[in-house]
Design a protein around this motif. Structure first.
Motif, PDB file in Angstrom:
ATOM      1  N   TRP A  52       7.322 -10.530  60.557  1.00  0.00           N
ATOM      2  CA  TRP A  52       6.209 -11.397  60.947  1.00  0.00           C
ATOM      3  C   TRP A  52       5.350 -10.704  61.998  1.00  0.00           C
ATOM      4  CZ3 TRP A  52       6.417 -14.363  65.792  1.00  0.00           C
ATOM      5  CH2 TRP A  52       5.310 -15.193  65.967  1.00  0.00           C
ATOM      6  N   GLN A  55       3.465  -7.780  60.547  1.00  0.00           N
ATOM      7  CA  GLN A  55       2.350  -8.225  59.713  1.00  0.00           C
ATOM      8  C   GLN A  55       1.177  -8.713  60.565  1.00  0.00           C
ATOM      9  OE1 GLN A  55       3.590 -10.689  56.449  1.00  0.00           O
ATOM     10  NE2 GLN A  55       1.501 -11.176  55.845  1.00  0.00           N
ATOM     11  N   THR A  82       3.157 -15.333  53.563  1.00  0.00           N
ATOM     12  CA  THR A  82       1.888 -15.982  53.242  1.00  0.00           C
ATOM     13  C   THR A  82       1.180 -16.375  54.542  1.00  0.00           C
ATOM     14  OG1 THR A  82       2.767 -18.232  53.222  1.00  0.00           O
ATOM     15  CG2 THR A  82       2.917 -16.978  51.144  1.00  0.00           C
ATOM     16  N   GLU A  83      -0.101 -16.683  54.437  1.00  0.00           N
ATOM     17  CA  GLU A  83      -0.843 -17.120  55.619  1.00  0.00           C
ATOM     18  C   GLU A  83      -0.210 -18.371  56.218  1.00  0.00           C
ATOM     19  OE1 GLU A  83      -5.281 -18.596  56.946  1.00  0.00           O
ATOM     20  OE2 GLU A  83      -5.090 -17.236  55.246  1.00  0.00           O
ATOM     21  N   LEU A  86       2.862 -17.317  58.128  1.00  0.00           N
ATOM     22  CA  LEU A  86       2.496 -16.654  59.384  1.00  0.00           C
ATOM     23  C   LEU A  86       2.139 -17.672  60.454  1.00  0.00           C
ATOM     24  CD1 LEU A  86       0.224 -13.794  57.991  1.00  0.00           C
ATOM     25  CD2 LEU A  86       2.449 -13.491  59.076  1.00  0.00           C
ATOM     26  N   LEU A  87       1.344 -18.652  60.073  1.00  0.00           N
ATOM     27  CA  LEU A  87       0.923 -19.673  61.028  1.00  0.00           C
ATOM     28  C   LEU A  87       2.080 -20.590  61.420  1.00  0.00           C
ATOM     29  CD1 LEU A  87      -2.590 -20.525  59.579  1.00  0.00           C
ATOM     30  CD2 LEU A  87      -2.073 -19.271  61.685  1.00  0.00           C
ATOM     31  N   GLY A 111      -7.144 -16.811  63.813  1.00  0.00           N
ATOM     32  CA  GLY A 111      -7.057 -16.886  62.370  1.00  0.00           C
ATOM     33  C   GLY A 111      -6.347 -15.643  61.866  1.00  0.00           C
ATOM     34  N   ILE A 112      -5.820 -15.696  60.683  1.00  0.00           N
ATOM     35  CA  ILE A 112      -5.122 -14.563  60.098  1.00  0.00           C
ATOM     36  C   ILE A 112      -6.134 -13.653  59.419  1.00  0.00           C
ATOM     37  CG2 ILE A 112      -3.364 -13.874  58.413  1.00  0.00           C
ATOM     38  CD1 ILE A 112      -2.255 -15.430  60.831  1.00  0.00           C
ATOM     39  N   PRO A 114      -6.766 -11.058  56.519  1.00  0.00           N
ATOM     40  CA  PRO A 114      -6.083 -10.815  55.242  1.00  0.00           C
ATOM     41  C   PRO A 114      -5.286  -9.514  55.190  1.00  0.00           C
ATOM     42  CG  PRO A 114      -8.300 -11.605  54.847  1.00  0.00           C
ATOM     43  CD  PRO A 114      -8.174 -11.375  56.336  1.00  0.00           C
ATOM     44  N   LEU A 118      -4.134 -10.859  63.602  1.00  0.00           N
ATOM     45  CA  LEU A 118      -4.834 -12.072  64.035  1.00  0.00           C
ATOM     46  C   LEU A 118      -6.234 -11.697  64.486  1.00  0.00           C
ATOM     47  CD1 LEU A 118      -2.115 -13.715  66.278  1.00  0.00           C
ATOM     48  CD2 LEU A 118      -2.781 -14.443  64.000  1.00  0.00           C
TER      49      LEU A 118
END
Length: 122
Positions: A52, A55, A82-83, A86-87, A111-112, A114, A118
């Motif tokens: 995590w 990423q 996935t987004e 992650l959140l 925000g993530i 892609p 962040l």
């Protein structure tokens, strides 16, 4: 300087954020969200947290003397969450400095990206 501003400024300067003690002294390894995602991906909770953080764009610095754990740490780079995942992990912040982020970190400010990492929300 606000955390969001400091983060954005660091990224602009090419400074890679570091996660010292990326496993939060083990405090997060038994959290239900961490356990469920680790089970979903067939990995250890430590691999999940390291993956995590990687990423998100952190340079993680885990410590281990065990050859097995060292290999597990290296294998964490293969994880792609996935987004939403992650959140979900970012929202586990308790506001304590021994877990995930310092007290002033607010995951809702970010925000993530892609391709990983962040970015400050507008």
């Amino acid at each position: 300087m606000q955390t969001r501003d400091a983060w954005a400024h660091s990224i602009k300067l090419g400074i890679l954020p570091q996660a010292w003690g990326p496993l939060g002294k083990g405090n997060a390894l038994s959290h239900p969200t961490v356990l469920a995602l680790a089970k979903k991906y067939g990995i250890t909770p430590a691999q999940l947290l390291l993956g995590w953080e990687l990423q998100l764009g952190f340079c993680v610095i885990p410590k281990s003397k065990s050859p097995k754990r060292l290999q597990e740490n290296l294998d964490a780079v293969r994880l792609t969450l996935t987004e939403a995942e992650l959140l979900a992990l970012a929202e586990l912040n308790t506001g304590k400095t021994d877990r995930f982020y310092p007290y002033e970190f607010n995951p809702n400010c970010f925000g993530i990206i892609p391709e990983g990492g962040l970015r400050p929300r507008d």
